[in-house]
Design an enzyme around this catalytic site. Structure first.
Site, short mmCIF file in Angstrom:
data_model
loop_
_atom_site.label_atom_id
_atom_site.label_comp_id
_atom_site.label_asym_id
_atom_site.label_seq_id
_atom_site.Cartn_x
_atom_site.Cartn_y
_atom_site.Cartn_z
CE LYS A 26 -0.73 18.80 18.74
NZ LYS A 26 0.19 18.77 19.86
CB SER A 57 1.88 20.27 22.60
OG SER A 57 1.43 20.70 21.33
#
Length: 589
Positions: A194, A389
């Protein structure tokens, strides 16, 4: 003195009245122009060529506003073209007896990789009719050459060139900038991949980020090279060698290695086309530009039916509240999905997503409505250039997910970003912020002090819980064990090819394929399409966005190429808090 005030007052009133008259006159003229252009159906001449240049930006669905992106410095419109319009026009041209072929004149394409893929597939479908496609340009970028490779022949200016180097992705890092400004980024995240926050905490890519970037870039490059190999008859190995050895540096080398067929000037191209169409050299070729052909009569019009398939567009970053044409609002999009779910005439939904994600909470609000809709009728997600996402979060509960091999998706992860401006205000500006509070952590989310260890622990716990909710939704929607979702999650970004291998998507295809699948799932042979949400009328948009568009135009004009960097920083500063967002604005060169 009374006379003086009388004249001053009269002057002020006159200015106000004149301004009002000019404003309403402007609106009237603009409305008349729009009405005239909208109502005019284009007539296609016999023996015509469809001319395609793709210089305008290509978006999933263009706003119904001819003055969007109007260039006030040149007084020329530069409105984006909708992919939906392009696909419909190419399909119509395939069946239009007046259109004999297509001329592609493309040096660069203002569209993403997956959008380019969809247009290329539509051109291949056009060729199945037996009509010709020729490509000509002074120069070809890699993306435009990929599109041009569908042509029967590729022509190049004798002094032109073809860019053929391989793909790259460049990321801008701001760690040193923030240090110089005295701004401390306070970062909470789940997932080693991430990497949305890396530009604020590092000066270069982490090994994990470099790995994932190389993986999806290689996947996209392999897709391009394989497709070009098939249409041009050049081996994949040879195409890679040409890039690695810098063999393609001018028109002659491009022709030598068969990337192009002929080196000709524009007048020679026109003579070639006239001969192909049986037109005398002294006469002009009948042609029609793609954006004009949008308004041509539909050749094979569907029979009217009550049954409908709704195509719902979700484009941009995901935010709370009501969105606009360039972002996704949780309230407005949820309302649109709910309306489609409750409409008995709508038998299936195609949910077109082109989003890097955004607010985790806003994604959850939208997810709920998609989940409810999928339990009522088929919901087919069509992924555009990017659906990652938060963009994947809202796709997860769909009946099926369709994406292009070059779509960027995945990035199943969550992060929190909070800026501490204490040092910047104190050291740079000499400003000190004091606080009065009733409880220990009343100023938890303030920007004027760093988080305490206890607050950081609580924040990290919230990130972990949000991540567990995210992977739980993906597990439930995709029928994959939570442990497996976690293993392929961790914020990692995937290409469409990778995503199919790990069951994040069901099949390859574009918007047209998703619509066909929706019809199949709903058992429909005859149906009509309705696009949602309903677009605002031109005058409404003009009045609503005039001030914002003017400010944006001034900024773009002043900052030039730096506007992208400004926009990235502004978005990150705006999107503080818990985010489900792709690492950065991915640009592939």
């Amino acid at each position: 003195m009374k006379q003086f005030f009388k004249y001053v007052l009269a002057t002020i009133v006159g200015i106000i009245l004149s301004s009002l008259v000019m404003f309403f006159l402007f609106i009237g003229i603009m409305s008349a122009i729009v009405a005239a252009t909208d109502s005019k159906e284009v007539k296609v001449k016999e023996n015509s060529i469809l001319y395609v240049d793709l210089k305008q930006q290509v978006v999933d669905r263009a706003a119904d506003n001819p003055f969007q992106n109007f260039d006030f410095s040149t007084l020329e419109p530069n409105s984006p073209m909708g992919l939906n319009q392009i696909l419909k026009a190419l399909n119509n041209a395939k069946n239009d007896p007046k259109i004999k072929g297509i001329l592609l004149e493309i040096d660069a394409i203002n569209a993403g990789a997956a959008t380019t893929e969809e247009i290329r597939n539509a051109l291949l479908d056009f060729k199945s009719s037996g009509k010709f496609i020729y490509a000509y340009s002074d120069t070809y970028s890699q993306k435009s050459f990929y599109l041009a490779s569908v042509a029967d022949s590729i022509f190049l200016n004798p002094e032109g060139m073809v860019e053929w180097l391989g793909l790259r992705s460049e990321i801008m890092f701001f760690k040193k900038t923030l240090e110089k400004l005295g701004v401390e980024p306070q970062i909470l995240r789940h997932g080693k991949f991430k990497s949305a926050v890396e530009p604020f905490m590092l000066n270069k890519m982490s090994p994990e980020n470099r790995e994932q970037t190389l993986t999806y870039l290689s996947s996209i490059w392999n897709q391009w090279v394989s497709a070009i190999s098939e249409t041009r008859g050049i081996s994949v190995k040879e195409l890679n060698r040409l890039a690695d050895d810098l063999e393609i540096f001018n028109g002659k080398s491009a022709k030598k290695y068969h990337l192009v067929d002929s080196l000709i000037y524009k007048d020679e191209l026109l003579s070639f086309l006239k001969n192909k169409l049986g037109v005398e050299e002294k006469d002009d070729i009948n042609s029609i530009a793609l954006n004009k052909y949008f308004k041509a009569p539909e050749v094979n019009k569907r029979k009217f039916t009550r049954d409908k398939i709704a195509v719902i567009y979700a484009t941009g970053e995901i935010e709370m509240g009501n969105g606009g044409p360039d972002n996704i609002g949780s309230e407005s999009l949820s309302r649109t999905i709910r309306k489609a779910r409750r409409d008995s005439a709508i038998k299936a939904i195609v949910f077109r997503i082109n989003s890097p994600g955004g607010s985790a909470l806003a994604s959850e609000v939208i997810w709920r409505e998609v989940d409810l809709a999928a339990k009522t009728k088929p919901v087919i997600v069509s992924m555009g250039d990017v659906a990652a996402s938060g963009g994947y979060y809202i796709a997860a509960p769909a009946t099926a997910i369709v994406a292009n091999p070059t779509t960027i998706t995945g990035s199943i992860g969550v992060f929190g970003l909070f800026f501490n401006l204490q040092k910047a205000l104190d050291k740079k500006l000499g400003i000190n912020v004091d606080v009065v509070k009733t409880n220990e952590h009343a100023d938890f989310f303030t920007m004027f002090r760093p988080m305490t260890a206890e607050e950081r622990a609580v924040g990290q716990m919230f990130i972990e819980e949000t991540y567990q909710t995210f992977i739980g939704h993906v597990s439930s929607g995709r029928g994959i064990p939570v442990e497996q979702v976690d293993a392929i999650g961790q914020g990692r970004v995937w290409s469409g090819v990778n995503a199919k291998d790990i069951k994040l998507i069901d099949e390859f295809g574009g918007l047209t394929d998703a619509i066909k699948l929706a019809a199949e799932k709903a058992g429909l042979e005859n149906y009509r399409l309705v696009e949602m949400p309903k677009q605002k009328k031109f005058v409404e948009q003009l009045l609503e966005n005039m001030s914002a568009e003017a400010k944006l135009w001034i900024l773009k004009d002043e900052l030039g190429t730096s506007f992208k960097a400004y926009n990235r920083i502004k978005n990150m500063l705006t999107n503080q808090g818990v985010q489900a967002r792709i690492p950065y604005d991915i640009e592939i060169y």
